[in-house]
Design a protein around this motif. Structure first.
Motif, short mmCIF file in Angstrom:
data_model
loop_
_atom_site.label_atom_id
_atom_site.label_comp_id
_atom_site.label_asym_id
_atom_site.label_seq_id
_atom_site.Cartn_x
_atom_site.Cartn_y
_atom_site.Cartn_z
N ARG A 1 -6.74 -0.04 3.10
CA ARG A 1 -5.95 -0.81 4.07
C ARG A 1 -6.87 -1.58 5.02
O ARG A 1 -6.58 -2.72 5.38
CB ARG A 1 -4.99 0.11 4.83
CG ARG A 1 -3.87 0.63 3.90
CD ARG A 1 -2.83 1.49 4.58
NE ARG A 1 -3.39 2.76 5.01
CZ ARG A 1 -3.54 3.14 6.27
NH1 ARG A 1 -3.19 2.36 7.26
NH2 ARG A 1 -4.07 4.31 6.56
N GLU A 2 -7.98 -0.99 5.39
CA GLU A 2 -8.95 -1.68 6.24
C GLU A 2 -9.53 -2.90 5.52
O GLU A 2 -9.68 -3.97 6.11
CB GLU A 2 -10.07 -0.73 6.63
CG GLU A 2 -11.05 -1.32 7.61
CD GLU A 2 -12.11 -0.31 8.05
OE1 GLU A 2 -13.24 -0.76 8.28
OE2 GLU A 2 -11.81 0.88 8.16
N LEU A 3 -9.83 -2.76 4.23
CA LEU A 3 -10.31 -3.91 3.44
C LEU A 3 -9.28 -5.04 3.42
O LEU A 3 -9.64 -6.22 3.54
CB LEU A 3 -10.59 -3.49 2.00
CG LEU A 3 -11.94 -2.88 1.68
CD1 LEU A 3 -11.98 -2.41 0.23
CD2 LEU A 3 -13.05 -3.87 1.95
N SER B 1 0.88 -1.16 0.00
CA SER B 1 0.00 0.00 0.00
C SER B 1 0.92 1.21 0.00
O SER B 1 1.65 1.45 0.97
CB SER B 1 -0.88 -0.03 1.25
OG SER B 1 -1.66 1.11 1.34
N GLU C 1 -7.01 -5.70 5.63
CA GLU C 1 -6.97 -6.32 6.95
C GLU C 1 -8.20 -7.18 7.21
O GLU C 1 -8.09 -8.29 7.74
CB GLU C 1 -6.81 -5.23 8.02
CG GLU C 1 -5.44 -4.56 7.94
CD GLU C 1 -5.32 -3.30 8.76
OE1 GLU C 1 -6.17 -3.05 9.64
OE2 GLU C 1 -4.36 -2.55 8.51
N GLN C 2 -9.37 -6.70 6.82
CA GLN C 2 -10.61 -7.46 7.03
C GLN C 2 -10.61 -8.77 6.25
O GLN C 2 -11.28 -9.72 6.63
CB GLN C 2 -11.82 -6.63 6.61
CG GLN C 2 -12.14 -5.49 7.53
CD GLN C 2 -13.21 -4.57 6.97
OE1 GLN C 2 -13.59 -4.64 5.82
NE2 GLN C 2 -13.68 -3.66 7.82
N TYR D 1 0.21 0.77 13.20
CA TYR D 1 -0.36 0.04 12.06
C TYR D 1 -0.37 -1.46 12.32
O TYR D 1 0.39 -1.95 13.14
CB TYR D 1 0.45 0.34 10.79
CG TYR D 1 0.45 1.81 10.44
CD1 TYR D 1 -0.67 2.42 9.86
CD2 TYR D 1 1.54 2.61 10.72
CE1 TYR D 1 -0.67 3.77 9.56
CE2 TYR D 1 1.54 3.97 10.42
CZ TYR D 1 0.44 4.54 9.85
OH TYR D 1 0.43 5.87 9.55
N ASN D 2 -1.22 -2.14 11.58
CA ASN D 2 -1.31 -3.60 11.68
C ASN D 2 -0.50 -4.27 10.58
O ASN D 2 -0.86 -5.34 10.10
CB ASN D 2 -2.77 -4.04 11.58
CG ASN D 2 -3.60 -3.53 12.72
OD1 ASN D 2 -3.14 -3.51 13.86
ND2 ASN D 2 -4.81 -3.11 12.44
N PRO E 1 -7.02 4.83 3.91
CA PRO E 1 -7.39 4.03 5.07
C PRO E 1 -8.46 2.97 4.79
O PRO E 1 -8.38 1.86 5.33
CB PRO E 1 -7.90 5.07 6.07
CG PRO E 1 -7.19 6.33 5.68
CD PRO E 1 -7.09 6.27 4.18
N ASP E 2 -9.42 3.28 3.93
CA ASP E 2 -10.46 2.27 3.66
C ASP E 2 -9.91 1.08 2.88
O ASP E 2 -10.34 -0.05 3.09
CB ASP E 2 -11.67 2.89 2.95
CG ASP E 2 -11.38 3.40 1.57
OD1 ASP E 2 -10.30 3.99 1.34
OD2 ASP E 2 -12.25 3.23 0.69
#
Length: 163
Positions: free
Chosen positions: A86-88, A7, A90-91, A140-141, A83-84
């Motif tokens: 990166r969230e996707l 990313s 991770e999810q 961050y994850n 951010p959205d």
């Protein structure tokens, strides 16, 4: 998933690397997120952040599917740093590395955006993110890489012997 996902902040060379190296895919999220039925691929950059774009009803599953499919064809997949996105990742248990420019890169990046003729709206959006990112990996994850002021994504990937 065999491909490495990165990313990467805007202006560090995602598109350049994606075009130059056959084992690298610059996977833009906009064509998955929005209905780009009548838009030429070379016009994607020009219409980023334009208002009134129609959302693709298959979003976000189509983007995750595109990453999974690409992982069988490419060694490296480059995605947006938003951010959205990166969230996707991770999810959906997709490992990735987050790549940011150094804090002293702001003026250089502004010049790059102007040179590639990004809209002022997009430049404002990206520069708004620039000042809000944390530069602490523990925030961050995922692994965090910070590129030196004069470095591009290609430099990092070469240093890591990924291209």
């Amino acid at each position: 998933m065999s491909a490495k996902v990165f990313s990467v902040f805007a202006g560090l060379g995602k598109t350049y690397v994606g075009k130059k190296y056959p084992n690298v895919l610059d996977l833009q999220s906009s064509p998955c997120r929005y209905d780009y039925t009548n838009v030429k691929k070379e016009d994607y950059e020009k219409i980023k952040e334009k208002p009134n774009r129609k959302v693709n009803p298959n979003w976000p599953n189509n983007f995750i599917d595109a990453i999974k499919e690409a992982s069988n064809k490419y060694d490296i997949i480059l995605v947006s740093p938003s951010p959205d996105i990166r969230e996707l990742l991770e999810q959906n248990d997709i490992d990735y590395t987050f790549i940011l420019p150094s804090k002293d890169s702001k003026e250089i990046l502004l010049e790059r955006y102007k040179k590639r003729r990004n809209s002022q709206e997009l430049i404002n959006l990206v520069m708004g993110y620039f000042d809000t990112w944390s530069y602490k990996e523990e925030d961050y994850n995922c692994p965090l890489v910070i590129l030196d002021k004069d470095k591009y994504l290609e430099d990092y990937l070469k240093d890591e012997k990924l291209i």
